[in-house]
Design a protein around this motif. Structure first.
Motif, PDB file in Angstrom:
ATOM      1  N   SER A  33      -2.216  -3.343  -7.799  1.00 61.40           N
ATOM      2  CA  SER A  33      -1.829  -2.123  -7.087  1.00 61.40           C
ATOM      3  C   SER A  33      -2.753  -0.966  -7.426  1.00 61.40           C
ATOM      4  O   SER A  33      -2.877  -0.016  -6.640  1.00 61.40           O
ATOM      5  CB  SER A  33      -0.385  -1.751  -7.423  1.00 61.40           C
ATOM      6  N   TYR A  37      -6.410   0.064  -4.636  1.00 62.65           N
ATOM      7  CA  TYR A  37      -6.361   1.460  -4.217  1.00 62.65           C
ATOM      8  C   TYR A  37      -7.615   2.251  -4.559  1.00 62.65           C
ATOM      9  O   TYR A  37      -7.995   3.183  -3.828  1.00 62.65           O
ATOM     10  CB  TYR A  37      -5.144   2.102  -4.886  1.00 62.65           C
ATOM     11  N   TYR A  62       1.167   7.112 -11.130  1.00 66.95           N
ATOM     12  CA  TYR A  62       1.402   5.664 -11.145  1.00 66.95           C
ATOM     13  C   TYR A  62       1.463   5.166 -12.585  1.00 66.95           C
ATOM     14  O   TYR A  62       2.365   4.414 -12.960  1.00 66.95           O
ATOM     15  CB  TYR A  62       0.291   4.952 -10.379  1.00 66.95           C
ATOM     16  N   TYR A  93       9.595  -1.150  -5.617  1.00 63.72           N
ATOM     17  CA  TYR A  93       8.166  -1.221  -5.300  1.00 63.72           C
ATOM     18  C   TYR A  93       7.948  -1.357  -3.794  1.00 63.72           C
ATOM     19  O   TYR A  93       7.068  -0.692  -3.222  1.00 63.72           O
ATOM     20  CB  TYR A  93       7.549  -2.408  -6.030  1.00 63.72           C
ATOM     21  N   SER A  97       6.010   1.338  -1.386  1.00 64.86           N
ATOM     22  CA  SER A  97       4.840   0.958  -0.590  1.00 64.86           C
ATOM     23  C   SER A  97       5.024   1.357   0.867  1.00 64.86           C
ATOM     24  O   SER A  97       4.064   1.807   1.531  1.00 64.86           O
ATOM     25  CB  SER A  97       4.604  -0.554  -0.689  1.00 64.86           C
ATOM     26  N   ARG A 113       3.446   6.757  -5.222  1.00 64.36           N
ATOM     27  CA  ARG A 113       2.719   6.027  -6.262  1.00 64.36           C
ATOM     28  C   ARG A 113       3.513   6.013  -7.574  1.00 64.36           C
ATOM     29  O   ARG A 113       3.483   5.025  -8.315  1.00 64.36           O
ATOM     30  CB  ARG A 113       1.346   6.653  -6.479  1.00 64.36           C
ATOM     31  N   GLN A 116       6.001   3.364  -7.046  1.00 64.65           N
ATOM     32  CA  GLN A 116       5.339   2.063  -7.154  1.00 64.65           C
ATOM     33  C   GLN A 116       5.152   1.665  -8.612  1.00 64.65           C
ATOM     34  O   GLN A 116       5.352   0.498  -8.982  1.00 64.65           O
ATOM     35  CB  GLN A 116       3.977   2.098  -6.457  1.00 64.65           C
ATOM     36  N   ALA A 120       6.562  -1.740 -10.271  1.00 61.69           N
ATOM     37  CA  ALA A 120       5.622  -2.732 -10.796  1.00 61.69           C
ATOM     38  C   ALA A 120       5.777  -2.946 -12.289  1.00 61.69           C
ATOM     39  O   ALA A 120       5.354  -3.983 -12.820  1.00 61.69           O
ATOM     40  CB  ALA A 120       4.187  -2.310 -10.475  1.00 61.69           C
ATOM     41  N   PHE A 175      -1.980  -0.141   1.600  1.00 66.05           N
ATOM     42  CA  PHE A 175      -0.575  -0.093   1.202  1.00 66.05           C
ATOM     43  C   PHE A 175       0.257  -1.128   1.951  1.00 66.05           C
ATOM     44  O   PHE A 175       1.276  -1.601   1.436  1.00 66.05           O
ATOM     45  CB  PHE A 175      -0.020   1.314   1.410  1.00 66.05           C
ATOM     46  N   MET A 178      -0.073  -4.132  -0.178  1.00 71.86           N
ATOM     47  CA  MET A 178       0.817  -4.034  -1.336  1.00 71.86           C
ATOM     48  C   MET A 178       2.251  -4.356  -0.943  1.00 71.86           C
ATOM     49  O   MET A 178       2.982  -5.020  -1.692  1.00 71.86           O
ATOM     50  CB  MET A 178       0.738  -2.624  -1.933  1.00 71.86           C
TER      51      MET A 178
END
Length: 410
Positions: A33, A37, A62, A93, A97, A113, A116, A120, A175, A178
């Protein structure tokens, strides 16, 4: 230095290979992830008419979400089981996304983010805990190395895929990918993962239970040493994630696609290291590979400092020392991850979460220091070598610490 054997399950619920594949999939979602990016960062600056500092915040948040959430999802998996916690956090997550795909502003992108990262985070804590639930000692180290071997493929190709998707379909498509990955993890968890958590106890999720688990870990110098060594070595990869796009694209002049292809050097080095470690562990104990790995890390640290301070940055002057550094990490991680959790079979989720927190926090702090320095080249030449050399110094102290007995209760 020998690890305590602990209780070895004669007929594990899942095979080594199955645990390795599922563990790698869970661990990979975090770095993938990030790696997908990074080629889009400079484009997002232009797309939203914002600043580099604002876009760097999408990575910083993130990291923050990833680091902090591990402290919760690890003990939650001890309390309620590995599978349900993976499903819940991967749901977060997926939602994050989806928000990122349709975000109208950089502020909402930063928030997505952060979510996310929270989602994650479950991968690192649960995957390592599953290994400790079923295996220990050299068998555990072997599985950790196999997870690293499989894991290295995803981040290796992710910048390349991200760069290509950016040029072909724009940054939104990254994204969307993801989002699809999140659904894959949910499906695998539902149909392929077997519950492994021993003696599930909801009281471990209470504030008192969390405090009891983490206080025990922090009172164990042996554990703290392993966490610091892992954090300062692998944390440099997260630190470099925040600065390499601006070093290689803005200063060296690479395109997003070239940047993605160029990152194969670093990821390929880690892949090579895990292959070498795989064969070496057939002949020597994994503990003996740690000082060799730290020596390679020190060599990469000194080379990075020297090359970036002697000459203007070029692709080779940046990536050769970086690849050397990452090669050493592959030698360090299998044994240190096993050593960190071996004494704590009944709170493996908490132990795995805290080591993951240390890794992400080291990366976050390193990235923030680089941002405060301002010049990404200067920041990388100072911060990354300092982290690597400090890890070696801590290991010199840690190797003399007594190994704790296996804890039977949190």
């Amino acid at each position: 230095m020998n690890l305590h054997q602990g209780a070895v399950v004669s007929a594990p619920l899942m095979s080594e290979r199955r645990v390795s594949v599922i563990g790698a999939l869970l661990v990979a979602i975090g770095p993938i992830s990030m790696a997908l990016y990074t080629p889009a960062m400079t484009e997002i600056v232009r797309a939203f008419g914002t600043t580099e500092a604002a876009v760097k915040m999408t990575l910083s948040f993130y990291f923050a979400g990833f680091a902090l959430a591990q402290l919760i999802c690890g003990p939650l998996s001890d309390a309620f089981g590995r599978r349900p916690i993976v499903m819940i956090f991967m749901g977060i997550y997926v939602i994050a996304s989806l928000i990122a795909v349709f975000t109208p502003s950089v502020e909402l992108l930063i928030f997505s983010r952060f979510l996310q990262g929270i989602g994650a985070a479950v991968g690192v804590a649960v995957s390592r805990a599953i290994v400790r639930d079923l295996f220990t000692h050299e068998q555990s180290a072997r599985i950790m190395n196999l997870i690293g071997l499989i894991l290295s493929v995803g981040p290796a190709v992710s910048p390349t895929i991200g760069g290509l998707m950016l040029e072909l379909a724009g940054w939104h498509s990254i994204f969307l990918l993801m989002l699809g990955f999140g659904f894959v993890v949910i499906i695998v968890t539902k149909f392929a993962m077997v519950e492994t958590a021993p003696d599930r106890d909801p009281s471990r999720a209470s504030p008192r239970g969390l405090f009891r688990s983490y206080s025990k870990l922090f009172r164990t110098p042996y554990f703290v040493g392993t966490a610091l060594i892992m954090g300062l070595t692998s944390g440099t990869m997260y630190t470099q994630t925040t600065v390499l796009p601006f070093v290689l694209m803005d200063r060296v002049g690479l395109t997003p696609t070239q940047f993605g292809l160029g990152m194969l050097v670093q990821s390929g080095s880690f892949f090579t290291g895990t292959i070498v470690v795989y064969f070496l562990m057939r002949r020597v104990r994994s503990s003996r590979l740690v000082p060799l790995g730290l020596a390679i890390v020190a060599l990469g640290s000194l080379a990075l400092f020297a090359m970036l301070n002697i000459m203007p940055p070029t692709f080779l002057s940046v990536m050769i020392p970086s690849a050397t550094f990452v090669l050493g990490i592959a030698f360090v991680m299998p044994y240190m991850m096993t050593a960190s959790m071996a004494p704590f079979p009944h709170m493996a989720g908490a132990a795995a979460a805290l080591t993951g927190f240390m890794q992400m926090t080291s990366g976050l702090v390193g990235g923030l220091i680089c941002a405060l320095i301002g010049d990404p080249v200067v920041g990388m030449s100072l911060v990354v070598p300092a982290m690597g050399l400090l890890a070696g110094l801590i290991w010199l102290v840690w190797r003399r610490l007594p190994e704790p007995k296996v804890q039977v209760r949190p």
